[in-house]
Write an enzyme that holds these catalytic residues in place. Sequence first.
Site, PDB file in Angstrom:
ATOM      1  N   GLU A 129       0.852  -1.187   0.000  1.00 15.04           N
ATOM      2  CA  GLU A 129       0.000   0.000   0.000  1.00 15.04           C
ATOM      3  C   GLU A 129       0.887   1.236   0.000  1.00 15.04           C
ATOM      4  O   GLU A 129       2.100   1.131   0.213  1.00 15.04           O
ATOM      5  CB  GLU A 129      -0.930  -0.008   1.219  1.00 15.04           C
ATOM      6  CG  GLU A 129      -1.877  -1.191   1.241  1.00 15.04           C
ATOM      7  CD  GLU A 129      -2.843  -1.176   2.420  1.00 15.04           C
ATOM      8  OE1 GLU A 129      -2.789  -0.209   3.223  1.00 15.04           O
ATOM      9  OE2 GLU A 129      -3.649  -2.128   2.539  1.00 15.04           O
ATOM     10  N   GLY A 133       4.656  -0.498   2.554  1.00 16.96           N
ATOM     11  CA  GLY A 133       5.471  -1.227   1.604  1.00 16.96           C
ATOM     12  C   GLY A 133       6.250  -2.304   2.343  1.00 16.96           C
ATOM     13  O   GLY A 133       5.775  -3.410   2.565  1.00 16.96           O
ATOM     14  N   SER A 134       7.452  -1.963   2.799  1.00 14.20           N
ATOM     15  CA  SER A 134       8.222  -2.898   3.607  1.00 14.20           C
ATOM     16  C   SER A 134       7.540  -3.151   4.950  1.00 14.20           C
ATOM     17  O   SER A 134       7.645  -4.239   5.522  1.00 14.20           O
ATOM     18  CB  SER A 134       9.635  -2.348   3.836  1.00 14.20           C
ATOM     19  OG  SER A 134      10.322  -2.204   2.606  1.00 14.20           O
ATOM     20  N   TRP A 158       1.522  -0.184  -6.287  1.00 11.68           N
ATOM     21  CA  TRP A 158       2.669  -0.876  -6.877  1.00 11.68           C
ATOM     22  C   TRP A 158       2.341  -2.331  -7.204  1.00 11.68           C
ATOM     23  O   TRP A 158       3.157  -3.222  -6.987  1.00 11.68           O
ATOM     24  CB  TRP A 158       3.894  -0.796  -5.950  1.00 11.68           C
ATOM     25  CG  TRP A 158       4.233   0.590  -5.542  1.00 11.68           C
ATOM     26  CD1 TRP A 158       4.064   1.160  -4.318  1.00 11.68           C
ATOM     27  CD2 TRP A 158       4.766   1.617  -6.387  1.00 11.68           C
ATOM     28  NE1 TRP A 158       4.464   2.468  -4.343  1.00 11.68           N
ATOM     29  CE2 TRP A 158       4.901   2.775  -5.597  1.00 11.68           C
ATOM     30  CE3 TRP A 158       5.140   1.664  -7.743  1.00 11.68           C
ATOM     31  CZ2 TRP A 158       5.404   3.970  -6.109  1.00 11.68           C
ATOM     32  CZ3 TRP A 158       5.633   2.858  -8.249  1.00 11.68           C
ATOM     33  CH2 TRP A 158       5.761   3.989  -7.432  1.00 11.68           C
ATOM     34  N   ARG A 269      34.345  -4.911 -31.746  1.00 12.06           N
ATOM     35  CA  ARG A 269      34.778  -3.518 -31.741  1.00 12.06           C
ATOM     36  C   ARG A 269      36.300  -3.432 -31.878  1.00 12.06           C
ATOM     37  O   ARG A 269      37.039  -4.006 -31.064  1.00 12.06           O
ATOM     38  CB  ARG A 269      34.323  -2.844 -30.445  1.00 12.06           C
ATOM     39  CG  ARG A 269      34.822  -1.415 -30.236  1.00 12.06           C
ATOM     40  CD  ARG A 269      34.224  -0.444 -31.222  1.00 12.06           C
ATOM     41  NE  ARG A 269      34.470   0.933 -30.807  1.00 12.06           N
ATOM     42  CZ  ARG A 269      34.256   1.982 -31.578  1.00 12.06           C
ATOM     43  NH1 ARG A 269      33.784   1.818 -32.809  1.00 12.06           N
ATOM     44  NH2 ARG A 269      34.488   3.195 -31.123  1.00 12.06           N
ATOM     45  N   GLU A 364       9.807  -7.023  -4.146  1.00  7.81           N
ATOM     46  CA  GLU A 364       9.896  -8.224  -3.302  1.00  7.81           C
ATOM     47  C   GLU A 364      10.770  -7.973  -2.069  1.00  7.81           C
ATOM     48  O   GLU A 364      11.475  -8.853  -1.586  1.00  7.81           O
ATOM     49  CB  GLU A 364      10.441  -9.433  -4.077  1.00  7.81           C
ATOM     50  CG  GLU A 364       9.738  -9.721  -5.383  1.00  7.81           C
ATOM     51  CD  GLU A 364       8.288 -10.124  -5.220  1.00  7.81           C
ATOM     52  OE1 GLU A 364       7.708  -9.875  -4.152  1.00  7.81           O
ATOM     53  OE2 GLU A 364       7.716 -10.675  -6.165  1.00  7.81           O
TER      54      GLU A 364
END
Length: 380
Positions: A129, A133-134, A158, A269, A364
């Site tokens: 929310e 979050g955490s 999120w 290259r 996560e």
Amino acid sequence: MAVERLLPTPEAEDLVALVSEIARERLAPLAAAAEEAEEFPREAFRLLGETGLLGMPYPEELGGLGQPYEVYLQALEEVAAAWMSVAVGVSVHVMTCLAVHHNGTPEQIERMLPALTKGDLLGAYALSEAQAGSDIASMTTRAKRGEGSYQLDGAKSWISHAGQADYYVTFARTDDDPKRGMSCFLVPGDAAGLSFGPPERKLGLTASPTGQVFFDAVQVAADRLIGAEGDGMRIALSALDSGRLGIAACATGLAQSALDCAVEYARQRVQFGRPIAEFEGLQFLLAEMAAAVDASRATYLQAARKRDAGKDFTRDAAVAKLTATDTAMRVTTDAIQVLGGYGYTRDFPVERYFREAKATQIFEGTNQIQRLVIARRLLG
């Protein structure tokens, strides 16, 4: 470069090889254009569902392939090497299935899981929310019990697949207890009162919509409560352990692609009359990138094998997520350096890989949270 893998059975080797072929031939050619246009690749999930990837770690009688988690994660890594947005979406979807498989009643599992594992339905994981979050104990979305149903009110932020998912594994407060007052629900994507905010304008993973989900008196049948009331915190944290392994595998695949692009460019290259791959300074940089990718793969496989053995793997999952995602950020940065000015343009994919890698250090559980998990396990 094809990754040399150690897989437990010939069947597992065939499955990972099949996923790798599909990812390389059917997904990779579409990735750049879809990311540029911010187009959600729904058909990619149906395709991977048909191959069995979405149900790979689940029992065959429930529509899965009955494979160990270490096999599923290596197949997921192959998808990430081709198209990161799709791989992250697969990881999210498989995490939603875990909540049902590990916590549902036998009737719920038999009724719900086969459709989820086959890819007919696409899931979303509605936990975070705006102010939770955490710190998920700060969650404010509520579920009020009525006769035969719950009414959900609140908002989630999120959320991957917001507005695209067919169902939302949703965590809501059924009690004011900070730790034991959270419950888990399987909310249909077409439920009345469910609405969505516009997709977030993100740095990367632009083909994967991330947004808010709003619950306005959403009625959810009581038989869509997963686990018992108050089990939500345990369910959320348990699923996140496995989800972190999914992100670790995705980050490893992304880093592998960045390394492959850098190696190929270094071979072609020419400067000062010879390929830049012949310069020792660049060789050492590529060697460090390769060692970091190998280490990332080793950490997520170690955690997966402990999970498959039924051992506690919370600390191992945090180590894998921390290691692999920090590696992805470093390797994609170094890949841009190898390509020089070209790496900073959209003509080469390492610019996109760099933008995608940053997200892996955040979702996560941020990598600061992973360090906290590891430290707490160390210190008891």
